[in-house]
Write an enzyme that holds these catalytic residues in place. Structure first.
Site, PDB file in Angstrom:
ATOM      1  CE  LYS A   1      -2.964  -3.338   1.017  1.00 43.09           C
ATOM      2  NZ  LYS A   1      -3.662  -4.133  -0.002  1.00 43.09           N
TER       3      LYS A   1
HETATM    4  C1  PLP Z   1      -4.423  -5.417   0.913  1.00 39.33           C
HETATM    5  C2  PLP Z   1      -5.881  -5.532   1.013  1.00 39.33           C
HETATM    6  C3  PLP Z   1      -6.507  -6.114   2.133  1.00 39.33           C
HETATM    7  C4  PLP Z   1      -5.740  -6.791   3.218  1.00 39.33           C
HETATM    8  O1  PLP Z   1      -4.891  -5.923   3.925  1.00 39.33           O
HETATM    9  P1  PLP Z   1      -3.881  -6.543   5.012  1.00 39.33           P
HETATM   10  O2  PLP Z   1      -3.397  -5.347   5.760  1.00 39.33           O
HETATM   11  O3  PLP Z   1      -2.803  -7.232   4.250  1.00 39.33           O
HETATM   12  O4  PLP Z   1      -4.649  -7.484   5.874  1.00 39.33           O
HETATM   13  C5  PLP Z   1      -7.892  -6.080   2.199  1.00 39.33           C
HETATM   14  N1  PLP Z   1      -8.630  -5.541   1.212  1.00 39.33           N
HETATM   15  C6  PLP Z   1      -8.065  -5.003   0.110  1.00 39.33           C
HETATM   16  C7  PLP Z   1      -8.934  -4.391  -0.939  1.00 39.33           C
HETATM   17  C8  PLP Z   1      -6.680  -4.997  -0.033  1.00 39.33           C
HETATM   18  O5  PLP Z   1      -6.133  -4.463  -1.140  1.00 39.33           O
END
Ligand code: PLP
Length: 376
Positions: free
Chosen positions: A180
């Site tokens: 992210k």
């Molecule tokens: C990355 C992601 C998640 C999960 O996030 P984590 O912090 O890795 O648990 C959930 N939903 C979406 C849309 C994502 O892109």
């Protein structure tokens, strides 16, 4: 080799982690509390609850929203699998709705069509950082007396109608995974204006413990904790939070740099008639967590051929967002599911490298290679 992404981390983050380690307090404590205050102020929400990742954030959001066995929650199949999994954790059923193939977000009309008397919530996703049309979904949710929850895993720093994501609806979940735009290694947040939700999520993230470690530590009087409900260990550590505080201070700059690269791609590719580019409508402001291009029918090469040729030139790409209903874990229950728009959006999209700092030369190489390859 040009990578698809990399986290933007500097000596500031390393120093902050170093200082925290030597402070003697390494798990959830003063740095987490400070990060929560700053994250709430940044998003404009009243409360921000820090947790271990976005998946646990979504799980807690489902619990406080009162979702449980027998309930249905509408969400996109076109998303990272954690979106749908979080609904399963509370014993409810994810009901997949279609997406708009250009911006990859839930289609409001198809979402409303799938509401039944068992539907308890709509879980929208701001896919790869592009805000979904929150007001439209809130209106649908209000009309049917159900809840709206936002999976904003990719959307820290994005805005909708002039306000940061995190300040619009009652439960907004964020991720701080390295894929992210800002990261703490792993980490997550739920923002809310609902005091009772914030209180309960803070309880649930720490084993349902009535007194947190910090309060007990700082008290001059003897206090004993009680475990008032069955909770979880979904804590963020102070080491992570100290890194996150540094990252958050850079978030607006990171987003503006990412948007410059996205704009360069946009200018370079907008005349190609074989592709459709992400469209930022009036009032929608993306952090461009990813830059995804949709390949139209008239594109002669297959998506995989393009990816291989890009790789041959030393450029990493990724295929489009996954569809959950075609993953092995969901196949059994998905036999009768038909989501042609979601499948097409997944199968015909390619994600290009976008990270900070990405040099002009790297951007130019991606642009010229892509144009050359797609022309056949
Ligand atoms: C990355 C992601 C998640 C999960 O996030 P984590 O912090 O890795 O648990 C959930 N939903 C979406 C849309 C994502 O892109």
């Amino acid at each position: 080799m040009i990578p698809i992404a990399k986290p933007y981390l500097t000596k500031d983050e390393a120093q902050a982690a170093y200082d925290t380690i030597l402070s003697g307090w390494i798990t959830q404590g003063p740095r987490v509390a400070e990060f929560e205050e700053k994250f709430a102020a940044y998003t404009g929400a009243k409360y921000a609850v820090a947790v271990s990742n976005c998946t646990t954030a979504l799980h807690l959001a489902m619990i406080v929203a009162g979702i449980g066995p027998g309930d249905e929650v509408i969400c996109p199949s076109l998303s990272y699998i954690a979106t749908a999994n979080s609904i399963k954790y509370v014993g409810a059923k994810p009901v997949f709705a279609e997406v708009d193939p250009v911006n990859y977000n839930l289609d409001p009309a198809d979402t409303e069509r799938r509401i039944t008397n068992r539907t308890k919530a709509i879980l929208i996703v701001h896919q790869i950082g592009m805000p979904a049309d929150i007001d439209t979904f809130q209106a649908i949710a209000d009309k049917h007396g159900i809840k709206l929850i936002e999976d904003a895993a990719c959307a820290a720093g994005s805005s909708y109608k002039g306000r940061k994501i995190g300040s619009h609806s009652e439960l907004v979940c964020f991720s701080l995974h390295p894929r992210k735009v800002i990261s703490t290694g792993d980490g997550g947040f739920i923002t809310t204006d609902n005091e009772e939700y914030a209180r309960r999520m803070k309880l649930l993230r720490q084993h349902g413990m009535s007194v947190n470690d910090r309060v007990r530590h700082e008290s001059s009087k003897l206090i004993f904790e009680d475990h008032v409900e069955v909770g979880y260990n979904y804590r963020m550590t102070d080491i992570q939070a100290s890194v996150g505080i540094q990252q958050l201070a850079k978030l607006d700059w990171i987003v503006s740099e990412r948007r410059k690269i996205a704009e360069n791609y946009h200018q370079a590719f907008r005349h190609l008639d074989m592709v459709r580019l992400p469209i930022e409508k009036e009032g929608f402001y993306s952090n461009y967590q990813s830059y995804s291009i949709f390949l139209k029918e008239n594109c002669r090469l297959s998506r995989n051929d393009i990816m291989q040729k890009m790789l041959d030139e030393g450029i990493a790409t990724r295929r489009g967002i996954m569809t959950t209903h075609r993953e092995t874990a969901y196949l059994e229950e998905s036999k009768d599911i038909h989501l042609p728009a979601s499948e097409m959006a997944s199968d015909r999209s390619i994600i290009l490298p976008l990270f900070i700092p990405m040099t002009e030369a790297e951007q130019q190489k991606v642009i010229s290679s892509f144009i050359k390859i797609i022309a056949g």
